[in-house]
Design a protein around this motif. Structure first.
Motif, mmCIF file in Angstrom:
data_model
loop_
_atom_site.group_PDB
_atom_site.id
_atom_site.type_symbol
_atom_site.label_atom_id
_atom_site.label_comp_id
_atom_site.label_asym_id
_atom_site.label_seq_id
_atom_site.Cartn_x
_atom_site.Cartn_y
_atom_site.Cartn_z
ATOM 1 N N ASP A 230 66.887 38.023 36.137
ATOM 2 C CA ASP A 230 66.337 39.371 35.916
ATOM 3 C C ASP A 230 66.347 40.062 37.275
ATOM 4 O O ASP A 230 65.575 39.702 38.166
ATOM 5 N N ASP A 241 67.639 47.395 36.523
ATOM 6 C CA ASP A 241 66.780 46.331 35.997
ATOM 7 C C ASP A 241 67.484 45.761 34.783
ATOM 8 O O ASP A 241 67.541 46.405 33.734
ATOM 9 N N GLU A 354 67.953 42.059 28.611
ATOM 10 C CA GLU A 354 67.436 43.375 28.976
ATOM 11 C C GLU A 354 68.545 44.336 29.368
ATOM 12 O O GLU A 354 69.360 44.044 30.245
HETATM 13 ZN ZN ZN Z 1 63.825 43.153 34.268
#
Ligand code: ZN
Ligand code: ZN
Ligand code: ZN
Length: 379
Positions: A230, A241, A354
């Motif tokens: 991440d 991100d 993500e």
């Molecule tokens: Zn993240």
């Protein structure tokens, strides 16, 4: 790059929103609100730097004398949108801010940015005892949430750079290296790919992957385990991100991931895809969360999806809107946020995927382009 005319528009919109809400002035220290309105990336110091933005008057940027040149060269300073007032070491900058407030505005409330240090807030309150204080989020969140084309372009560049780093790391050697070593490599690669800074590089291997914000440590990555990556940084002031979860095969661990990992991965991927498909203007933030959550609950892992599905992103890695049960905020064209469902099995593994998406008239504009399919890497 954000043009000077954008800053002029933003200052005007902030003034109008303040006036509409009975706010006399915004008092903003170094941080994202100040960068949003002026482009000035002021250093965070015990010496006060503060934009005093009255709803009805001249915007003034108070800066310590030794920072005044930098303030003058900031986009809003250079364009003459704000007046720069330097203060010397023996001056009282909080009194200066108080005088500017009293000189130019009515009796309304004063809003400070939500990261302003308590020492500054308390000093301002002592100098302005009759005023009610609140948080600038009240008027700036709605403005900052909706990104213009230049902002989305920067977020896309940042996302693509982070995607390249994920692909590079997944293709490289992992087995036998510590999480911290891989994390440092990610930091170097993010800047090599165009980021100005690395803000975080989570590398969580094996059971550590069950902790969503695990700090990369001394654990050596072994064959036959999941690794959550991440990562994010700043590019042109805007954040990346992204998270990918990979399975490291190789060694004696054999090639194929364990069956429950495959099932969990599939569930997270479907939850992520369905939440992304649900994005369109007018949909509430909590609905995006519940679309993802329904998939995971139906798969039997509802208890193990232990965080909201996403957060807004822009000048800050986490900002409004938060995609969480109870949030009635609705998506609109230009709102940018993460979609990052995860399932975490303590003592075993975790999976999170993500992406950053921008809400467009046609639905989700997914800014990340690296594959979301399960990668089984040799490691
Ligand atoms: Zn993240
Ligand atoms: Zn997170
Ligand atoms: Zn995130």
């Amino acid at each position: 790059v954000i043009s000077a005319s954008r800053y002029a528009e933003r200052l005007e919109r902030a003034r109008a929103a303040a006036a509409e809400n009975g706010v006399a002035a915004l008092l903003l220290g170094p941080g994202a609100d100040l960068r949003y309105l002026t482009g000035y990336a002021a250093v965070l110091l015990e010496r006060l730097t503060m934009l005093v933005l009255p709803a009805d008057g001249q915007a003034t940027l108070i800066a310590p004398a030794l920072e005044a040149m930098a303030a003058t060269e900031s986009p809003a300073g250079a364009a003459g949108l704000v007046e720069i007032v330097g203060w010397n070491e023996t001056d009282d900058p909080h009194r200066l801010a108080a005088e500017l407030v009293e000189r130019s505005s009515g009796s309304g409330r004063l809003l400070v940015d939500d990261r302003l240090w308590a020492m500054h807030v308390l000093a301002l309150q002592r100098g302005l005892p009759a005023r009610a204080f609140g948080l600038a989020t009240e008027v700036l969140a709605d403005l900052r949430m909706v990104k213009d084309a230049e902002e989305i372009d920067l977020l896309r560049q940042a996302a693509h750079a982070a995607d390249r780093v994920i692909d590079q790391v997944a293709a490289g050697r992992l087995v036998g290296r510590t999480e911290a070593e891989v994390s440092r490599e990610i930091g170097r690669r993010l800047t090599d790919e165009g980021h100005d800074t690395t803000e975080f590089a989570i590398v969580a291997a094996g059971p550590n992957a069950a902790s969503p914000h695990h700090a990369a440590g001394d654990r050596r990555i072994g064959p036959g385990e999941a690794v959550v990556l991440d990562i994010g940084g700043l590019l042109g002031g805007y954040c990346s991100d992204t998270t990918r979860t990979i399975w490291v095969g190789g060694g004696d661990g054999g090639g194929e991931p364990e069956p429950e990992f495959v099932a969990v991965y599939d569930l997270v991927q479907r939850a992520q895809a369905e939440a992304t498909e649900a994005v369109r203007p007018g949909v509430s933030c909590e609905e995006i969360d519940s679309v993802a959550r329904r998939v995971i609950v139906a798969g039997g892992y509802g208890e193990r999806f232990i965080h909201r599905v996403g957060h807004g992103i822009g000048l800050e890695a986490h900002e409004e809107p938060y995609l969480v049960a109870g949030s009635r905020r609705t998506l609109a064209e230009g709102v940018t946020f993460s979609i990052e469902p995860g399932i975490y099995l303590p003592g075993r593994f975790g999976v999170r995927i993500e992406d950053i998406v921008a809400c467009s008239a046609r639905g989700a504009d997914v800014l990340n382009v690296s594959s979301r399919d399960l990668r089984v890497v040799a490691g």
